[in-house]
Design a protein around this motif. Sequence first.
Motif, PDB file in Angstrom:
ATOM      1  N   ALA A 407       0.885  -1.322  -0.073  1.00 47.05           N
ATOM      2  CA  ALA A 407       0.027   0.088  -0.117  1.00 47.05           C
ATOM      3  C   ALA A 407       0.856   1.340  -0.121  1.00 47.05           C
ATOM      4  O   ALA A 407       0.569   2.278  -0.632  1.00 47.05           O
ATOM      5  CB  ALA A 407      -0.785   0.078   1.082  1.00 47.05           C
ATOM      6  N   GLU A 410       2.589   1.692  -3.206  1.00 48.68           N
ATOM      7  CA  GLU A 410       1.741   2.280  -4.392  1.00 48.68           C
ATOM      8  C   GLU A 410       1.583   3.827  -4.087  1.00 48.68           C
ATOM      9  O   GLU A 410       1.562   4.593  -5.066  1.00 48.68           O
ATOM     10  CB  GLU A 410       0.399   1.625  -4.402  1.00 48.68           C
ATOM     11  CG  GLU A 410      -0.451   1.798  -5.569  1.00 48.68           C
ATOM     12  CD  GLU A 410       0.173   1.644  -6.709  1.00 48.68           C
ATOM     13  OE1 GLU A 410       0.802   0.548  -7.037  1.00 48.68           O
ATOM     14  OE2 GLU A 410       0.077   2.622  -7.658  1.00 48.68           O
ATOM     15  N   LEU A 411       1.272   4.212  -2.935  1.00 49.23           N
ATOM     16  CA  LEU A 411       0.928   5.713  -2.466  1.00 49.23           C
ATOM     17  C   LEU A 411       2.409   6.340  -2.629  1.00 49.23           C
ATOM     18  O   LEU A 411       1.948   7.721  -3.267  1.00 49.23           O
ATOM     19  CB  LEU A 411       0.745   5.643  -0.986  1.00 49.23           C
ATOM     20  CG  LEU A 411      -0.047   6.949  -0.372  1.00 49.23           C
ATOM     21  CD1 LEU A 411      -1.210   7.315  -1.054  1.00 49.23           C
ATOM     22  CD2 LEU A 411       0.090   7.043   0.942  1.00 49.23           C
ATOM     23  N   SER A 418      -3.836   8.961 -11.359  1.00 53.32           N
ATOM     24  CA  SER A 418      -4.535  10.143 -10.302  1.00 53.32           C
ATOM     25  C   SER A 418      -4.542   9.551  -8.813  1.00 53.32           C
ATOM     26  O   SER A 418      -4.696   8.365  -8.479  1.00 53.32           O
ATOM     27  CB  SER A 418      -5.867  10.498 -10.690  1.00 53.32           C
ATOM     28  OG  SER A 418      -6.893   9.521 -10.424  1.00 53.32           O
ATOM     29  N   LYS A 419      -4.514  10.336  -7.944  1.00 50.67           N
ATOM     30  CA  LYS A 419      -4.622   9.921  -6.689  1.00 50.67           C
ATOM     31  C   LYS A 419      -5.941   9.179  -6.210  1.00 50.67           C
ATOM     32  O   LYS A 419      -5.597   8.523  -5.427  1.00 50.67           O
ATOM     33  CB  LYS A 419      -4.179  11.272  -5.653  1.00 50.67           C
ATOM     34  CG  LYS A 419      -2.926  11.666  -5.767  1.00 50.67           C
ATOM     35  CD  LYS A 419      -1.623  10.862  -5.668  1.00 50.67           C
ATOM     36  CE  LYS A 419      -0.451  11.819  -5.671  1.00 50.67           C
ATOM     37  NZ  LYS A 419       0.592  10.948  -6.465  1.00 50.67           N
ATOM     38  N   SER A 420      -6.866   9.653  -6.789  1.00 48.88           N
ATOM     39  CA  SER A 420      -8.111   8.755  -6.625  1.00 48.88           C
ATOM     40  C   SER A 420      -8.010   7.499  -7.009  1.00 48.88           C
ATOM     41  O   SER A 420      -8.439   6.495  -6.246  1.00 48.88           O
ATOM     42  CB  SER A 420      -9.215   9.531  -7.299  1.00 48.88           C
ATOM     43  OG  SER A 420      -9.338  10.736  -6.831  1.00 48.88           O
ATOM     44  N   ASP A 421      -7.348   7.405  -8.342  1.00 48.11           N
ATOM     45  CA  ASP A 421      -7.115   5.954  -8.756  1.00 48.11           C
ATOM     46  C   ASP A 421      -6.461   5.267  -8.064  1.00 48.11           C
ATOM     47  O   ASP A 421      -6.542   3.873  -7.681  1.00 48.11           O
ATOM     48  CB  ASP A 421      -6.548   6.002 -10.313  1.00 48.11           C
ATOM     49  CG  ASP A 421      -7.850   6.509 -11.235  1.00 48.11           C
ATOM     50  OD1 ASP A 421      -8.980   6.340 -10.857  1.00 48.11           O
ATOM     51  OD2 ASP A 421      -7.473   6.917 -12.352  1.00 48.11           O
ATOM     52  N   LYS A 422      -5.114   5.754  -7.517  1.00 50.97           N
ATOM     53  CA  LYS A 422      -4.512   5.059  -6.663  1.00 50.97           C
ATOM     54  C   LYS A 422      -5.107   4.612  -5.137  1.00 50.97           C
ATOM     55  O   LYS A 422      -4.894   3.703  -4.544  1.00 50.97           O
ATOM     56  CB  LYS A 422      -3.140   6.061  -6.142  1.00 50.97           C
ATOM     57  CG  LYS A 422      -2.121   6.045  -7.091  1.00 50.97           C
ATOM     58  CD  LYS A 422      -0.849   6.517  -6.435  1.00 50.97           C
ATOM     59  CE  LYS A 422       0.263   6.469  -7.379  1.00 50.97           C
ATOM     60  NZ  LYS A 422       0.990   5.341  -7.685  1.00 50.97           N
ATOM     61  N   HIS A 423      -5.831   5.374  -4.602  1.00 54.82           N
ATOM     62  CA  HIS A 423      -6.490   5.087  -3.209  1.00 54.82           C
ATOM     63  C   HIS A 423      -7.382   3.914  -3.613  1.00 54.82           C
ATOM     64  O   HIS A 423      -7.529   2.819  -2.798  1.00 54.82           O
ATOM     65  CB  HIS A 423      -7.225   6.181  -2.951  1.00 54.82           C
ATOM     66  CG  HIS A 423      -6.462   7.606  -2.296  1.00 54.82           C
ATOM     67  ND1 HIS A 423      -6.788   8.577  -1.822  1.00 54.82           N
ATOM     68  CD2 HIS A 423      -5.160   7.382  -2.310  1.00 54.82           C
ATOM     69  CE1 HIS A 423      -6.103   9.452  -1.291  1.00 54.82           C
ATOM     70  NE2 HIS A 423      -4.757   8.741  -1.738  1.00 54.82           N
ATOM     71  N   ARG A 424      -7.950   3.874  -4.870  1.00 51.34           N
ATOM     72  CA  ARG A 424      -9.178   2.758  -5.162  1.00 51.34           C
ATOM     73  C   ARG A 424      -8.039   1.639  -5.344  1.00 51.34           C
ATOM     74  O   ARG A 424      -8.656   0.531  -4.859  1.00 51.34           O
ATOM     75  CB  ARG A 424      -9.717   3.050  -6.366  1.00 51.34           C
ATOM     76  CG  ARG A 424     -11.217   3.681  -6.068  1.00 51.34           C
ATOM     77  CD  ARG A 424     -11.883   3.644  -7.348  1.00 51.34           C
ATOM     78  NE  ARG A 424     -11.541   4.514  -8.412  1.00 51.34           N
ATOM     79  CZ  ARG A 424     -11.753   5.907  -8.375  1.00 51.34           C
ATOM     80  NH1 ARG A 424     -12.468   6.442  -7.499  1.00 51.34           N
ATOM     81  NH2 ARG A 424     -11.383   6.621  -9.242  1.00 51.34           N
ATOM     82  N   ILE A 426      -5.484   0.726  -4.167  1.00 50.10           N
ATOM     83  CA  ILE A 426      -4.775   0.490  -2.751  1.00 50.10           C
ATOM     84  C   ILE A 426      -5.799  -0.379  -2.001  1.00 50.10           C
ATOM     85  O   ILE A 426      -5.613  -1.463  -1.393  1.00 50.10           O
ATOM     86  CB  ILE A 426      -4.243   1.596  -1.867  1.00 50.10           C
ATOM     87  CG1 ILE A 426      -2.950   2.246  -2.566  1.00 50.10           C
ATOM     88  CG2 ILE A 426      -3.827   1.247  -0.564  1.00 50.10           C
ATOM     89  CD1 ILE A 426      -2.411   3.314  -1.966  1.00 50.10           C
ATOM     90  N   ALA A 427      -7.131   0.141  -2.024  1.00 47.31           N
ATOM     91  CA  ALA A 427      -8.183  -0.400  -1.148  1.00 47.31           C
ATOM     92  C   ALA A 427      -8.664  -1.661  -1.757  1.00 47.31           C
ATOM     93  O   ALA A 427      -8.680  -2.720  -1.049  1.00 47.31           O
ATOM     94  CB  ALA A 427      -9.392   0.307  -1.464  1.00 47.31           C
TER      95      ALA A 427
END
Lengths: 451, 107
Positions: A407, A410-411, A418-424, A426-427
């Motif tokens: 996680a 990736e971060l 995009s950061k939103s895509d990254k957060h998704r 990682i989740a």
Amino acid sequence: MTASGQKPGSTAYMAGAAGSGLPRFEAIVVGGGPSGLAAAYTMADAGMRVAVIERGDWSGSKNMMGGMIFTYPTATVIPDFWKEAPLERHITRRDFWICTKDATIRGSYETEDFGVEPCNAYSVFRSRFDKWLAGQAKAKGAYLITETLVEDLIQENGRVTGVRTGRPDGDLRADVVILAEGVNTFLTEKAGLGPGMKSEYLALGVKEILSLPKEKIEDRFNLEGDQGVAIEAAGETTAGLPGTGFIYTNRSTISIGVGVMLKDMVDRVTEPYFLLERFKEQPQVRRLISGTSPLEYSAHLIPEGGLHNMPRLCANGALVVGDAAGMVNAVHTEGANLALLSGKMAADTVIRCRGLGDYSARALSHYCDLLDQSLIMRDLKKYQDVAPFLARHPQLFRLYPEVMSTALKELLTVDMLSKSDKHRLIAKLVHSEIPVRRLARDIYDIWRTLA
Amino acid sequence: MNDRKNDAWPPPAFDVTGKLGLVKFNPDGSSHLRIIDPEVCRKVCHQKFCTHSCPAQVYRWEPDEALITISFEGCLECGTCRSGGCPYANIEMRYPRGGFGVQYRFG
């Protein structure tokens, strides 16, 4: 070898018959480690005739720990000890690592306050510190009998009345015997106080002392003067086995080792020294110890079962203290301080019983009351579910570090997502490894076990 | 112990002779360690657990003679062999006599 079976040049003064030339002791302490010496020091200070029987050539010669000692509890037994005792560095920083095969997540706490005398903790060598501690007990009037193994207890009419040593005519009697024999509880078992330490509650620690010039230690570990650091590492450090790796800085040496739960290690058919070598080869460790030369290798068991594996502590004429009594707080890597405190409480109890003229188990159970009221039993109760918890959650030492590392990687990797895509992403990664319900349950379990 | 493989004995992956060379010992004349029943090592214990669990490699399996040899002189006196290091509880460990055995300079 002399006819009596003693070593040539032995300085022991039980020459010939043990009874001759020795005073009658009120108390005998078996084992010259932290708990036994704390007991002897306290009793001798109160004017009691006390003997400490130590099987090594000197107190400490059989002892090993990480390790660091904590000042406050130690000073309750030996006030102002830090002014004279052989100490290495004062620990101003505590580092915690979570390791995977190729990554390290670090947490660190450092404060100037830990560098103000008397400092919170010091790195020490058991062999040197305990030798000094024995000298302190001797100065108070305790009688040190070294190079002498206690092979059995003398039990008469349901009470312990003395010890049988390995020396010719080596029986010694006393009003009370304090068993400070350490993790291998030969005598506690013989007294019928418990079955001994079980492998699922024992950790095996192996350690090396590595020499490195003082300046290099300070440069590599970002220290100055006598500052020191204590590092604990979990995860890939122990090949996913429940346990930790540790590094302590000393004056011009480094203590490095691993401690793993014995039963898991045996079940996996893994060697302890193999785990140590593996830890030393991890890149973040290799950089710290490169160019060092080893000075000593050592091994010791740690009784981590707490209340689950504690013998009965009082018998008619006997008390159990320190490692033999299972007094280790594995979560906070505390053992020597609990040993010292338990030794002092046993001594305080004996002093009280001496006034009453009653050394029965019932009178001696005052020791258990003191323990119950103290931080020892309160801490051991608080963490009593940790060992079973770790046994039920082996994934904590491998899966969780891996997932955390993935996680974070990736971060922190900057690419075209995009950061939103990254957060998704990682989740999704986390959920694929650990289902939400299990994650929630594990977090709840951890909170309940530790908080 | 169901998950333990019953295949041939794999020797330890690392030799500790060099490490033990750093330690000061004052060995006694006779062993404080004993295999209780050699038949257990021969017939029941396929993994020879003690050859792996002992941090000092005191125990070694000699396939030709089909027995465990004991280098008690290099024992670190930790107690692993009496406390689960042999899952069959087939090792009797005592401490060496007073003044003998390992002598840590650092500890």
